[in-house]
Scaffold this active site. Structure first.
Site, PDB file in Angstrom:
ATOM      1  CE  LYS A   5       0.697   1.470   4.480  1.00  0.00           C
ATOM      2  NZ  LYS A   5       1.501   2.607   4.847  1.00  0.00           N
ATOM      3  N   PRO A  29       9.639  -3.315  -0.635  1.00  0.00           N
ATOM      4  CG  PRO A  29      10.248  -1.210  -1.464  1.00  0.00           C
ATOM      5  CD  PRO A  29       9.206  -2.287  -1.599  1.00  0.00           C
ATOM      6  CB  ALA A  31      11.865  -1.465   7.671  1.00  0.00           C
ATOM      7  CB  ALA A  32       9.854   0.555   2.828  1.00  0.00           C
ATOM      8  N   GLY A  33       7.355   1.675   4.988  1.00  0.00           N
ATOM      9  CA  GLY A  33       6.082   2.408   4.956  1.00  0.00           C
ATOM     10  C   GLY A  33       5.123   1.885   3.914  1.00  0.00           C
ATOM     11  CG  MET A  34       6.022   0.826   0.647  1.00  0.00           C
ATOM     12  SD  MET A  34       6.500   0.544  -1.033  1.00  0.00           S
ATOM     13  CE  MET A  34       4.943   0.767  -1.879  1.00  0.00           C
ATOM     14  CB  ALA A  35       1.409  -2.205   4.821  1.00  0.00           C
ATOM     15  N   GLY A  36       4.585  -4.000   4.158  1.00  0.00           N
ATOM     16  CA  GLY A  36       5.040  -5.286   3.622  1.00  0.00           C
ATOM     17  C   GLY A  36       4.753  -6.481   4.520  1.00  0.00           C
ATOM     18  N   GLY A  37       5.072  -6.349   5.789  1.00  0.00           N
ATOM     19  CA  GLY A  37       4.831  -7.456   6.720  1.00  0.00           C
ATOM     20  C   GLY A  37       3.345  -7.685   6.938  1.00  0.00           C
ATOM     21  CG  ASP A  60      -0.860  -0.552   8.524  1.00  0.00           C
ATOM     22  OD1 ASP A  60      -1.718   0.275   8.909  1.00  0.00           O
ATOM     23  OD2 ASP A  60       0.310  -0.233   8.215  1.00  0.00           O
TER      24      ASP A  60
HETATM   25  P1  ATP Z   1       4.346  -0.293   7.747  1.00  0.00           P
HETATM   26  O1  ATP Z   1       4.051   0.310   6.427  1.00  0.00           O
HETATM   27  O2  ATP Z   1       3.184  -1.080   8.321  1.00  0.00           O
HETATM   28  O3  ATP Z   1       4.983   0.664   8.717  1.00  0.00           O
HETATM   29  P2  ATP Z   1       6.848  -1.283   7.107  1.00  0.00           P
HETATM   30  O4  ATP Z   1       6.958  -1.214   5.645  1.00  0.00           O
HETATM   31  O5  ATP Z   1       7.441  -0.135   7.860  1.00  0.00           O
HETATM   32  O6  ATP Z   1       5.363  -1.455   7.504  1.00  0.00           O
HETATM   33  P3  ATP Z   1       7.658  -4.048   7.224  1.00  0.00           P
HETATM   34  O7  ATP Z   1       8.205  -4.168   5.844  1.00  0.00           O
HETATM   35  O8  ATP Z   1       6.380  -4.703   7.511  1.00  0.00           O
HETATM   36  O9  ATP Z   1       7.581  -2.518   7.698  1.00  0.00           O
HETATM   37  O10 ATP Z   1       8.821  -4.602   8.186  1.00  0.00           O
HETATM   38  C1  ATP Z   1       9.096  -4.099   9.445  1.00  0.00           C
HETATM   39  C2  ATP Z   1       9.920  -5.134  10.216  1.00  0.00           C
HETATM   40  O11 ATP Z   1       9.140  -6.300  10.435  1.00  0.00           O
HETATM   41  C3  ATP Z   1      11.175  -5.578   9.501  1.00  0.00           C
HETATM   42  O12 ATP Z   1      12.284  -5.051  10.140  1.00  0.00           O
HETATM   43  C4  ATP Z   1      11.165  -7.103   9.535  1.00  0.00           C
HETATM   44  O13 ATP Z   1      12.277  -7.660  10.170  1.00  0.00           O
HETATM   45  C5  ATP Z   1       9.906  -7.488  10.299  1.00  0.00           C
HETATM   46  N1  ATP Z   1       9.088  -8.481   9.559  1.00  0.00           N
HETATM   47  C6  ATP Z   1       8.464  -9.525  10.092  1.00  0.00           C
HETATM   48  N2  ATP Z   1       7.787 -10.230   9.183  1.00  0.00           N
HETATM   49  C7  ATP Z   1       7.997  -9.624   8.007  1.00  0.00           C
HETATM   50  C8  ATP Z   1       7.557  -9.894   6.670  1.00  0.00           C
HETATM   51  N3  ATP Z   1       6.806 -10.944   6.368  1.00  0.00           N
HETATM   52  N4  ATP Z   1       7.934  -9.026   5.714  1.00  0.00           N
HETATM   53  C9  ATP Z   1       8.685  -7.949   6.022  1.00  0.00           C
HETATM   54  N5  ATP Z   1       9.148  -7.659   7.248  1.00  0.00           N
HETATM   55  C10 ATP Z   1       8.814  -8.483   8.250  1.00  0.00           C
END
Ligand code: ATP
Length: 291
Positions: free
Chosen positions: A11, A95, A97-103, A137
């Site tokens: 997202k 990406p 830890a990037a603000g794209m809700a990857g986890g 999220d």
């Molecule tokens: P948001 O947009 O919700 O702030 P984000 O993009 O900042 O999410 P994520 O990519 O979800 O952050 O990753 C944050 C941390 O979660 C990472 O440092 C990683 O080690 C941990 N993590 C645990 N499971 C996952 C996963 N399936 N994919 C990515 N990171 C994960």
């Protein structure tokens, strides 16, 4: 069904406002969430041993209970008393830890897939209720599309679909801690809040120029001072023809909205050559619910 291959979509935030800081330390937000066609792939297979096994192409990611896929699978196994286990092959492209809700989107995809593989019959509402236990999220990642997220991000209102347009994504080679950003956010009368209601009417009016003009992320007040590269990437996208460019979530990823495919393609090549960003993708707004 024994196996399912699903896309876990990323997202962006077209708008992000922090309304207030609660006494418990959480922040009340108003965010416009939008799915883009940038995704991880999860191949989820039922196995007879009672385990949750995760493999991934990104060796720095945890594969144990710290992975959100693991947390989601554990929650589904416990809630539905599932005896078998799952094996998940995660191809990670979003990406991290990037603000794209990857986890969060990986967790959502795991819940969606397990619901089908184990024939659990859970409604989308039920999956969203469960998902919030994993993260704020996750309910949005189950829902997808264009939505207003309020509360701590889990109170969702579906919005008319955002205009489909090319989206350039660029993540610089820096790490930005979400905790640092929220802790350093100053909320006072000088804080420049985005007009989320105006943005909602722009989306309803299908006015891409207005959306690009009215986009705003209050968290940029923290990150742009501390990480000037975020602004450099924004300025480059604008110079290369983006109608608007903004940081997503707490960063550091920047996205730009374009109206012309050729202009977006040139901006993508130019961003890659510039060396400003470590990961660069050209994608689109994506409103389809599940693949
Ligand atoms: P948001 O947009 O919700 O702030 P984000 O993009 O900042 O999410 P994520 O990519 O979800 O952050 O990753 C944050 C941390 O979660 C990472 O440092 C990683 O080690 C941990 N993590 C645990 N499971 C996952 C996963 N399936 N994919 C990515 N990171 C994960």
């Amino acid at each position: 069904m024994e196996e399912l291959n699903v896309k876990a979509l990323a997202k962006i935030n077209l708008g992000l406002d922090v309304v207030r800081r609660r006494e418990d330390g959480y922040h009340e937000v108003r965010m416009i969430m939008q799915t883009v066609h940038l995704f991880d792939r999860l191949n989820i297979r039922r196995i007879s041993s009672p385990e949750i096994v995760i493999h991934t192409n990104r060796t720095f990611l945890p594969t144990d209970e710290n992975n959100l896929i693991y947390k989601a699978a554990k929650l589904m196994r416990e809630t539905y008393d599932i005896k078998d286990g799952i094996d998940v092959e995660l191809a990670k492209y979003i990406p991290v830890a990037a603000g794209m809700a990857g986890g969060s989107t990986d967790a959502a995809a795991t819940m969606y897939a397990m619901n089908r593989i184990f024939d659990l019959g859970a409604s989308e509402e039920r999956l969203k209720e469960l998902g919030v236990k994993i993260g704020a999220d996750v309910p949005y990642c189950i829902m997808r599309g264009t939505a207003l997220a309020e509360g701590i991000g889990e109170e969702l209102t579906s919005l008319p679909p955002m205009i489909k347009c090319p989206v350039l994504i660029a993540k610089p080679a820096i790490s930005v801690s979400t905790k640092f950003v929220y802790e350093n956010l100053k909320l006072d009368e000088n804080t420049p809040h985005p007009d989320i209601d105006k943005l909602i009417s722009d989306i309803k009016n299908k006015d891409l120029h207005a959306v690009a003009n009215d986009m705003g992320n209050v968290l940029e007040t923290v990150t742009i001072d501390n990480y000037p590269i975020i602004n450099d990437i924004k300025q480059k996208m604008i110079a290369d023809g983006a109608l608007g460019a903004m940081m997503s979530g707490s960063g550091p990823t920047v996205f730009g909205l374009f109206e012309d495919d050729n202009v977006a393609e040139k901006a993508y090549e130019s961003m890659k050559e510039s060396g400003l960003a470590k990961q660069v993708y050209l994608t689109t707004i994506y409103n389809t619910r599940w693949n």
